[in-house]
Design an enzyme around this catalytic site. Structure first.
Site, short mmCIF file in Angstrom:
data_model
loop_
_atom_site.label_atom_id
_atom_site.label_comp_id
_atom_site.label_asym_id
_atom_site.label_seq_id
_atom_site.Cartn_x
_atom_site.Cartn_y
_atom_site.Cartn_z
CD GLU A 118 116.94 1.82 -20.11
OE1 GLU A 118 117.98 1.68 -20.77
OE2 GLU A 118 116.94 2.13 -18.91
CB CYS A 139 109.79 11.35 -13.13
SG CYS A 139 109.10 10.98 -11.51
CB CYS A 143 112.77 11.10 -5.35
SG CYS A 143 110.98 10.80 -5.31
CB CYS A 146 115.51 9.03 -7.71
SG CYS A 146 115.17 8.13 -9.23
CD GLU A 195 102.89 8.31 -8.40
OE1 GLU A 195 101.99 7.43 -8.39
OE2 GLU A 195 103.85 8.32 -7.61
CB SER A 226 105.55 1.37 -6.87
OG SER A 226 106.30 2.19 -6.00
CG LEU A 249 107.56 5.33 4.31
CD1 LEU A 249 106.42 6.32 4.25
CD2 LEU A 249 107.29 4.26 5.36
CG HIS A 250 112.12 6.03 0.10
ND1 HIS A 250 112.56 4.73 -0.11
CD2 HIS A 250 111.42 6.38 -1.01
CE1 HIS A 250 112.15 4.33 -1.30
NE2 HIS A 250 111.45 5.29 -1.86
CG ASN A 325 124.03 1.27 -7.49
OD1 ASN A 325 125.09 0.93 -6.97
ND2 ASN A 325 123.83 1.24 -8.79
CB CYS A 368 119.32 1.68 -7.91
SG CYS A 368 118.36 0.26 -7.43
#
Length: 404
Positions: A118, A139, A143, A146, A195, A226, A249-250, A325, A368
């Site tokens: 997408e 991926c 994470c 996610c 990534e 990113s 980062l988060h 989200n 998200c």
């Protein structure tokens, strides 16, 4: 007793073997030097004329947006015929197209059987509008916040498949030729599935193609890559692409980031920060963007905000605060709006731009965390995601100054 088999004898009733047809190379994924080499190696164009022909073909593909060699009117008919026999410039299949009430557009694109990604166009981001593109199918990062990032890696996308996402968007936005003064697509963000630094070769080629002034001509300063922090590849990313850098980062400490972004166990925060400080071209005019998802009671305290200021001290940067989200089964909740604003105020007081971005395209499931749960109900075979940061609006209003 021994038995001898005569393998040279084949029954006359046996079906003839089906020859394996090698897929045609899609010229859209070749940089101009690569295109020159391909034309010569294929015998389609003689060496002395290859550079000129390559530039003509490149302009037709990426400036005019044609999808048929027959439309290349300044290329000899005989050459066009040979090109069609040896290569392709066809677009991939658009499986689904959706447009949000806020103008966000989402395309589900089938690159090959079982390979779907997408792409999302977000208007009013950067100078005019940004396209979020994917670099992998699936991926490996897992994470924890996610929903879609837990899907297994299928394969890397090719440069042609990355560039095709841009071409599809330009087709839909009627953005050909590429030098239109009122262009709606001004920025590219590599924040979709995957990534990018685990597919840097193809990503770098795609960036060279997208930024080439003979084609799509989007400045490298308007292209952002990113990463979750593949530290050994940061220098190569900067030196080969000159792209803007964004870091997922988060968290400000290793124990928490180990949970949120498991890659941190391999490349901890101190190592990541050292790599960022050494990023080629980093300056006040080319700031790094830190992406920070706001998770209620997890990473949203005033202490965390002050720790973030201390962590990035001296780095030309801005921080995008991304409201989480929630998705079914998630262990996380979004921080209260007042908490997010208080967090931003601490960053702003320290001199860092820290825009708060709300999700775009919720009504077309482009927000998200919605993509995996809702899309898989419709198309379980599709392995795809869009990054949290892009859906929240990765670029702030002041990016026009940085990316002009």
């Amino acid at each position: 007793m021994s038995v001898t088999l005569d393998l040279s004898r084949v029954s006359s009733d046996a079906a003839p073997a089906t020859p394996v047809t090698k897929p045609l190379i899609n010229l859209s994924g070749l940089t101009r030097p690569q295109l020159v080499a391909a034309l010569v190696e294929s015998g389609v164009v003689e060496h002395g004329k290859a550079k000129m022909r390559a530039t003509q073909i490149f302009r037709w593909m990426h400036h005019r947006g044609v999808t048929d060699f027959a439309d290349m009117s300044d290329v000899a008919k005989e050459t066009r015929a040979r090109l069609a026999e040896a290569f392709t410039i066809a677009r991939p299949e658009i499986v689904e197209r959706q447009v949000s009430k806020d103008g966000t557009r989402k395309w589900l694109i089938r690159m090959a059987p079982g390979i779907e990604v997408e792409s999302v166009y977000i208007p009013g981001v950067g100078r005019a509008g940004a396209l979020c593109v994917s670099s992998q199918v699936g991926c490996t990062l897992n994470c924890s916040f996610c929903h879609t990032g837990t899907q297994p890696l299928v394969r890397n996308l090719t440069a042609a498949e990355i560039v095709a996402q841009v071409q599809v968007a330009k087709d839909d936005l009627a953005e050909w030729p590429s030098d239109k003064e009122d262009r709606q697509l001004s920025n590219i963000v590599f924040m979709g599935m995957g990534e990018p630094l685990y597919n840097l070769g193809q990503v770098a080629d795609a960036i060279e193609i997208i930024s080439d002034n003979e084609g799509i001509a989007i400045s490298r300063r308007r292209i952002t890559v990113s990463t979750s922090g593949v530290v050994p590849m940061l220098e190569k990313l900067g030196s080969t692409t000159q792209a803007m850098l964004a870091i997922s980062l988060h968290a400000t400490n290793d124990p928490l980031r180990d949970v949120l972004v498991p890659l941190n166990k391999k490349y901890p925060i101190a190592e990541l920060m050292a790599g960022i400080r050494a990023y080629p071209g980093l300056s006040n005019a080319r700031r790094v963007t830190f992406e920070y998802v706001m998770l209620k009671g997890v990473n949203d305290s005033p202490e965390e905000a002050r720790a973030l200021v201390k962590l990035i001290k001296g780095i030309p940067a801005k921080i995008n605060l991304i409201p989480f989200n929630p998705w079914p089964g998630s262990d996380y909740q979004c921080s209260d709006w007042a908490t997010i604003e208080a967090f931003a105020a601490i960053l702003n007081k320290a001199g860092y731009s820290s825009p708060i971005r709300t999700p775009r395209g919720r009504d077309i499931l482009a927000a998200c965390g919605q993509l995996k749960s809702e899309s898989e109900k419709v198309r379980a075979s599709a392995l795809r995601k869009l990054s949290l940061a892009a859906m929240a609006g990765v670029l702030s209003d002041d990016d026009e100054d940085e990316t002009a």
